[in-house]
Scaffold this active site. Structure first.
Site, PDB file in Angstrom:
ATOM      1  N   ALA A   1      27.315   5.138  -5.216  1.00  0.00           N
ATOM      2  CA  ALA A   1      27.863   6.433  -5.303  1.00  0.00           C
ATOM      3  C   ALA A   1      26.867   7.382  -4.814  1.00  0.00           C
ATOM      4  O   ALA A   1      26.321   7.284  -3.869  1.00  0.00           O
ATOM      5  CB  ALA A   1      28.381   6.817  -6.661  1.00  0.00           C
ATOM      6  N   SER A   2      26.587   8.443  -5.689  1.00  0.00           N
ATOM      7  CA  SER A   2      25.744   9.459  -5.088  1.00  0.00           C
ATOM      8  C   SER A   2      24.030   9.002  -5.159  1.00  0.00           C
ATOM      9  O   SER A   2      23.360   9.799  -4.337  1.00  0.00           O
ATOM     10  CB  SER A   2      25.737  10.841  -6.008  1.00  0.00           C
ATOM     11  N   VAL A   3      23.776   7.957  -5.634  1.00  0.00           N
ATOM     12  CA  VAL A   3      22.454   7.431  -5.418  1.00  0.00           C
ATOM     13  C   VAL A   3      22.327   7.334  -3.718  1.00  0.00           C
ATOM     14  O   VAL A   3      21.265   7.346  -3.144  1.00  0.00           O
ATOM     15  CB  VAL A   3      22.249   6.378  -6.055  1.00  0.00           C
TER      16      VAL A   3
END
Length: 599
Positions: free
Chosen positions: A148-150
């Protein structure tokens, strides 16, 4: 992120380094600190980059306390079922944790299931529909997760690589590189603003459901106007749209796809063979499933990106889409601790890594307390970094339940990968587990008393605890001294030293003069935040007729630092000792929520 529903005051102090009676003159040993003195601070310039290569090893090899490292798998497994701090549903179906210090991987474990559910029932119950046991997939240490946002960190790194090559100017308008981005009042938005989430763009728009093709979705993302009335650079809003635009920008300046830039610039040089976009079907059995999404027509998402916008953009976007393992992410973390290099392969210059860890949003911190950001990285986020936090601690989280926390001061990091949205995001956040693993690694780093035994405020949320020292007699002026070690959540947890002149009925703060080496500063009696991870020698002038000394620690609802410690308490006036902590007076201390600490 936790709601800041109340402010807490942590009142604490730590005690003296000598058993020799203090001078009897009023104010002796308590000279004013030099002009310009201030509480301890740390900046990226203070970080010492190492050149460690990861290897498995025992906690003691890295100077860690094994009992806390050994707790990591059990604490992770506890959230496979509802808990008092995460009631109603498990925090996730399964998870993997990896912790390392000084290049030594001290823990790498998996719990639970990578795939457990086939569907989820309707709200409000959201009951998981389990697959037959022989169709479920257990979690493994090498399970591949949707980050995801990593993923934003990979976009950031390839952007900074272009900055190093002179192709991108951080303070140039994004429209210089992507002309259509200027639409909607964004002419002045710079590359730096995208990286620090200060562009003025809204957080999100459902591109996947509003536009029929990837090309139209990218165009709509780039054309999204600023929020009404917002001047770029003046407001912090965490924005997926900004990172989508950044992914397009690096593609434009290089003429190459984002996936190729990430592969050639990051994963291939570092040997991250399990990391990339759109993993093939041959890896599906190793991939953690995410969410049941009948509204997208996908059913249970397994093997393709969870984020609806990234999925609708072909699985590759600046804000989401990367899949990886804990072991691969460990190499990325270690390369950053090494100043951008691993095993002789460099992905960033050391000065670039330092620039990425400067808090570029410091001017916005008062209005937006959660805005602390480097370039791409989140900084000093106690809500998931807890005791690993410092002004230069960095990391990122992902909506699917992923996170990394890197503490460059201790050369350590912890990675938590979970499928917390499996089977449904409505089962809640896994922040409690993020805090648990960060706390375990932080607690494994010993705080060594200067005497046989110090006192520590018990690490409780939403609590005020006190340690009281009754003096042998009423003071005739004089001085108290003690050692203080503190590391608390800034603003929300703090420490305070107080004095009573009426037998403990009322209390007044004692002005503290703090000294450590050649550093000196003064406090009105309260300290909060980063304490330098050192013992401070504290001196306090006592008022006439002082009868009691007190150290207090108060915390808010969650997210503590490494705590508050007091050692070597001494008080004396012209007539001799008033309190001698290392002598017979230690037994007279009254702890209410404080405990002896030997490590």
């Amino acid at each position: 992120m936790k709601a800041r529903l109340f402010t807490a005051t942590v009142l604490v102090a730590t005690l003296s380094t000598t058993l020799t009676p203090l001078p009897v003159q009023a104010g002796a040993g308590a000279a004013p600190p030099p002009a310009g003195s201030a509480p301890p601070a740390v900046t990226p310039a203070d970080i010492h980059f190492r050149h460690d290569t990861l290897r498995p090893g025992h906690a003691r090899e890295a100077g860690l306390l094994p009992e806390h490292v050994d707790r990591l798998p059990a604490d992770l497994a506890a959230y496979l079922r509802p808990t008092p701090d995460h009631p109603g549903h498990p925090a996730y179906s399964g998870a993997v944790v990896l912790a390392a210090k000084d290049g030594v991987i001290v823990q790498h474990a998996a719990v639970g299931s990578a795939l457990r559910y086939a569907a989820v029932g309707p709200p409000p119950g959201l009951v998981g529909v389990e697959l037959p046991a022989d169709e479920q997939i257990p979690m493994r240490p090498d399970t591949i997760f949707d980050l995801a946002s990593v993923s934003k960190l990979f976009t950031t790194i390839v952007t900074m690589q272009q900055v190093e090559r002179g192709r991108v100017d951080l303070d140039a308008p994004v429209a210089r590189y992507v002309p259509e981005f200027a639409a909607g009042g964004k002419e002045a938005v710079t590359v730096r603003m995208l990286l620090t989430h200060t562009s003025g763009l809204p957080a999100f728009t459902p591109l996947w459901s509003r536009y029929p093709t990837p090309a139209e979705r990218f165009a709509a993302a780039l054309a999204t106007p600023l929020a009404p009335g917002v001047q770029p650079g003046t407001r912090y809003v965490y924005s997926d749209l900004g990172l989508i635009a950044l992914g397009v920008l690096v593609e434009r300046v290089t003429g190459r796809p984002l996936a190729a830039l990430v592969s050639d610039g990051v994963t291939a040089p570092l040997g991250m063979t399990d990391t990339g976009y759109n993993p093939g079907p041959e890896r599906r059995s190793r991939i953690a499933a995410t969410e049941y999404q009948p509204y997208t027509g996908r059913g249970m998402v397994h093997g393709e990106v969870h984020d609806e916008n990234a999925w609708s953009l072909g699985g590759v976007a600046g804000h989401a889409g990367v899949f990886s393992t804990a072991a691969d992410l460990a190499v990325l973390c270690q390369s950053l601790l090494n100043g951008g290099e691993y095993r002789g392969r460099r992905i960033l210059r050391p000065e670039t890594v330092r620039a990425m860890l400067v808090n570029h949003n410091a001017p916005l911190e008062q209005a937006y307390p959660e805005s602390d950001r480097g370039l791409g990285f989140e900084l000093n986020k106690h809500w998931y970094m807890t005791g690993l936090s410092s002004p230069v601690a960095f990391g990122h989280t992902g909506f699917t339940g992923t996170s990394i926390v890197v503490d460059p001061l201790s050369h350590s990091f912890v990675i938590l990968l979970s499928n917390r949205v499996h089977p449904d995001r409505g089962w809640g956040s896994n922040n409690v587990a993020r805090r648990a693993v960060a706390r375990d690694l932080a607690e494994a780093m010993p705080v060594r008393p200067r005497s046989r035994e110090a006192w520590r405020a018990d690490p409780r949320d939403l609590a005020t605890v006190t340690l009281t020292a009754p003096l042998r007699r009423a003071a005739r002026g004089g001085t108290a001294s003690f050692l203080l070690w503190y590391d608390t959540e800034p603003r929300y947890d703090s420490a305070r030293f107080e004095v009573s002149t009426d037998g403990g009925s009322t209390w007044a703060p004692g002005r503290m003069l703090l000294r450590q080496g050649d550093r000196r500063w003064a406090s009105d009696g309260t300290v909060t935040g980063y304490g330098g991870r050192v013992w401070w020698q504290v001196s306090v002038e006592l008022p006439d007729r002082a009868t009691h000394l007190r150290w207090s620690s108060s915390t808010d609802a969650s997210s503590q630092g490494r705590g508050v410690y007091v050692d070597r308490i001494v008080a004396a006036d012209r007539d001799g000792f008033l309190f001698q902590g290392e002598g017979g007076d230690g037994a007279r201390l009254v702890p209410a929520g404080w405990s002896p600490a030997r490590t």
